[in-house]
Design an enzyme around this catalytic site. Structure first.
Site, PDB file in Angstrom:
ATOM      1  N   THR A   1      -0.562  -5.734  11.282  1.00  0.00           N
ATOM      2  CA  THR A   1      -1.209  -7.042  11.324  1.00  0.00           C
ATOM      3  C   THR A   1      -0.388  -8.063  12.094  1.00  0.00           C
ATOM      4  O   THR A   1      -0.937  -8.874  12.836  1.00  0.00           O
ATOM      5  CB  THR A   1      -1.435  -7.552   9.885  1.00  0.00           C
ATOM      6  OG1 THR A   1      -2.208  -6.590   9.175  1.00  0.00           O
ATOM      7  CG2 THR A   1      -2.169  -8.869   9.875  1.00  0.00           C
TER       8      THR A   1
ATOM      9  N   THR B   1       2.657  -3.478   6.917  1.00  0.00           N
ATOM     10  CA  THR B   1       3.358  -3.578   5.639  1.00  0.00           C
ATOM     11  C   THR B   1       3.198  -2.352   4.741  1.00  0.00           C
ATOM     12  O   THR B   1       4.024  -2.123   3.861  1.00  0.00           O
ATOM     13  CB  THR B   1       2.886  -4.819   4.859  1.00  0.00           C
ATOM     14  OG1 THR B   1       1.472  -4.743   4.637  1.00  0.00           O
ATOM     15  CG2 THR B   1       3.206  -6.090   5.620  1.00  0.00           C
ATOM     16  N   ASP B   2       2.147  -1.547   4.952  1.00  0.00           N
ATOM     17  CA  ASP B   2       1.875  -0.459   4.010  1.00  0.00           C
ATOM     18  C   ASP B   2       3.017   0.535   3.905  1.00  0.00           C
ATOM     19  O   ASP B   2       3.334   1.023   2.818  1.00  0.00           O
ATOM     20  CB  ASP B   2       0.591   0.273   4.402  1.00  0.00           C
ATOM     21  CG  ASP B   2      -0.658  -0.527   4.076  1.00  0.00           C
ATOM     22  OD1 ASP B   2      -0.518  -1.652   3.565  1.00  0.00           O
ATOM     23  OD2 ASP B   2      -1.764  -0.033   4.343  1.00  0.00           O
TER      24      ASP B   2
ATOM     25  N   LYS C   1       6.978  -2.590  -1.347  1.00  0.00           N
ATOM     26  CA  LYS C   1       5.797  -3.435  -1.381  1.00  0.00           C
ATOM     27  C   LYS C   1       5.182  -3.311  -2.764  1.00  0.00           C
ATOM     28  O   LYS C   1       4.734  -2.241  -3.159  1.00  0.00           O
ATOM     29  CB  LYS C   1       4.797  -3.005  -0.309  1.00  0.00           C
ATOM     30  CG  LYS C   1       3.549  -3.886  -0.247  1.00  0.00           C
ATOM     31  CD  LYS C   1       2.624  -3.452   0.898  1.00  0.00           C
ATOM     32  CE  LYS C   1       1.368  -4.322   0.939  1.00  0.00           C
ATOM     33  NZ  LYS C   1       0.467  -3.947   2.052  1.00  0.00           N
TER      34      LYS C   1
END
Length: 463
Positions: free
Chosen positions: A113, A189-190, A268
């Site tokens: 993103t 971020t995953d 995360k």
């Protein structure tokens, strides 16, 4: 459907096109729309529709910058206010001169993103990685660093692979040895924490910060965290007295500071909130607020005084399995990995590091075939305690290696590095149980785990 219709109704399907045509609306029309379920009219510009999106909706961009989808049906009323030109984001191609007083940072793009912008012609998210684009999108970067960019991958982070970690590590080593003052890695971020862990092992003798950064919300949204995360990461990469792999992400929902997490102790912990990352069994190394860095600990690797050469590992092993224990897990699952020639297994056990007795024969088979098996805990916080209960002792007797307090994905990345570069079983076991990059800690902070689940105001701390 004719080409002219396609151009006027980009991405829309028959049911939606019929209703839009009825009112003379098409893509890029500025409209006021009201439906039975949405009696207060919404005003915005009709955007192209994703080709995979369902029929029966119109997507508009509101004045506040948000995109919303509105259902279309027989009650829909549309007023066309104007026909807007196609929206395109234009970036100034003017060459940006270097400021000799600012640090030189290399930004490596992998996708995700943070490394994208919305293309209003297609409605798709596309990479935005020319320096002029980033400086235009986040002009404050020009006050923080001189930026050079390199797109290494253009992938969603769930498509990251161990071999990509190795390519990234080699790219980083090359740029560090060429003299940059810091490295930023823009990453989805995953799987960002997997990559930060892997790079912590794959890179040796770092002499500058390597800062992984992402964003939870895309840059076209008013609530995006992309700009602040980029500025904070650039501040760390260019100015921090740091020479290790870290993650820099928002630290609070107030959007007012970022936290610096060690690359092997971060996870995360929320799927969507902006301050989603937490240090596990540890505290953050520091924070960034308004361009200022504050460290919370002296337990960090500093930039070396002498000029050393940063190196990347030569190889990585991709055939590593990560298996979560659960009630009723079958020994067939472990046998599958053995039969398929996997070179190492990481177990995320229940409690202190437990797997059912039914799996012991298969675990022994794996060990007998010289496949290292490492036990971690799926509780995330805490240590393996395989001396406490009989099953743990039995597994150790079989040859299962306690992973101390390594996070499961960190153990996975570490084993990928070890088995790609070492083949002596004694040396492999020693490396697994030795702290290399802060992945194993002697203790967890006293206040690190305390989470009061939103009931702070109901707890009387004086009693």
């Amino acid at each position: 459907m004719s080409n002219s219709t396609k151009n006027e109704f980009e991405g829309y399907k028959p049911q939606s096109i019929k209703i839009l045509k009825k009112f003379g609306a098409k893509t890029w029309s500025k409209i006021r729309i009201k439906t039975k379920s949405n009696t207060i009219p919404s005003e915005g510009i009709i955007l192209p529709r994703n080709q995979f999106a369902p029929d029966g909706f119109v997507e508009i961009k509101l004045k506040n910058g948000y995109n919303i989808g509105i259902p279309l049906d027989s009650t829909t009323e549309i007023e066309v206010l104007s026909q807007e030109p196609k929206m395109e984001v234009k970036f100034d191609p003017t060459k940006i001169s270097k400021n000799k007083k600012l640090p030189n940072i290399a930004l490596l793009g992998t996708g995700g993103t943070i490394s994208s912008r919305l293309d209003y012609v297609t409605g798709a998210v596309i990479p935005a990685f020319e320096p002029s684009e980033l400086y235009t999108a986040v002009p404050e970067l020009a006050n923080v660093c001189n930026l050079e960019t390199d797109v290494v991958f253009k992938i969603f982070s769930e498509n990251m692979k161990p071999k990509y970690w190795l390519k990234l590590a080699k790219n980083i080593a090359k740029k560090v040895n060429a003299g940059v003052d810091g490295i930023m890695i823009a990453h989805g971020t995953d799987t960002l924490a997997y990559s930060s862990a892997a790079l912590s092992f794959l890179l040796s003798d770092l002499k500058v910060p390597v800062v992984l950064v992402g964003s939870q919300r895309s840059s076209d949204r008013p609530s995006s965290d992309a700009a602040m995360n980029l500025l904070n990461a650039a501040t760390v990469a260019g100015n921090a007295d740091l020479a290790e792999v870290v993650v820099s992400m928002l630290g609070s929902s107030a959007h007012d500071y970022g936290l610096i997490h060690r690359g092997t102790r971060v996870r995360k912990m929320h799927s969507s909130t902006r301050h989603a990352f937490r240090s596990i069994d540890s505290s953050p190394l520091g924070m960034v607020r308004d361009g200022e860095i504050k460290f919370f600990t002296e337990d960090i690797k500093r930039r070396p005084n002498n000029d050393i050469e940063t190196t990347a590992a030569k190889n990585i092993e991709e055939k590593i399995g990560l298996i979560y224990g659960y009630p009723g897990i079958s020994c067939e699952l472990i046998d599958f990995y053995v039969d398929k020639g996997y070179k190492g297994l990481v177990l995320a056990g229940t409690g202190l590091g437990h797997f059912p007795n039914d799996t012991f024969n298969s675990l022994k088979r794996a060990v007998d075939e010289e496949i290292p098996v490492v036990m971690t805990v799926q509780t995330i916080w805490g240590y393996t305690g395989m001396d406490v209960y009989e099953p743990g002792r039995k597994m150790q007797a079989i040859g299962v290696i306690p992973g101390q307090n390594m996070i499961p994905e960190v153990a996975f990345a570490k084993l990928s590095w070890i088995l790609g570069n070492y083949d002596n079983p004694v040396e492999i076991k020693k490396l697994i149980t030795t702290d290399i990059a802060g992945e194993i800690t002697a203790r967890e902070p006293m206040n690190g785990y305390q989470i009061l689940q939103g009931v702070e105001d109901q707890i009387n701390f004086l009693k």
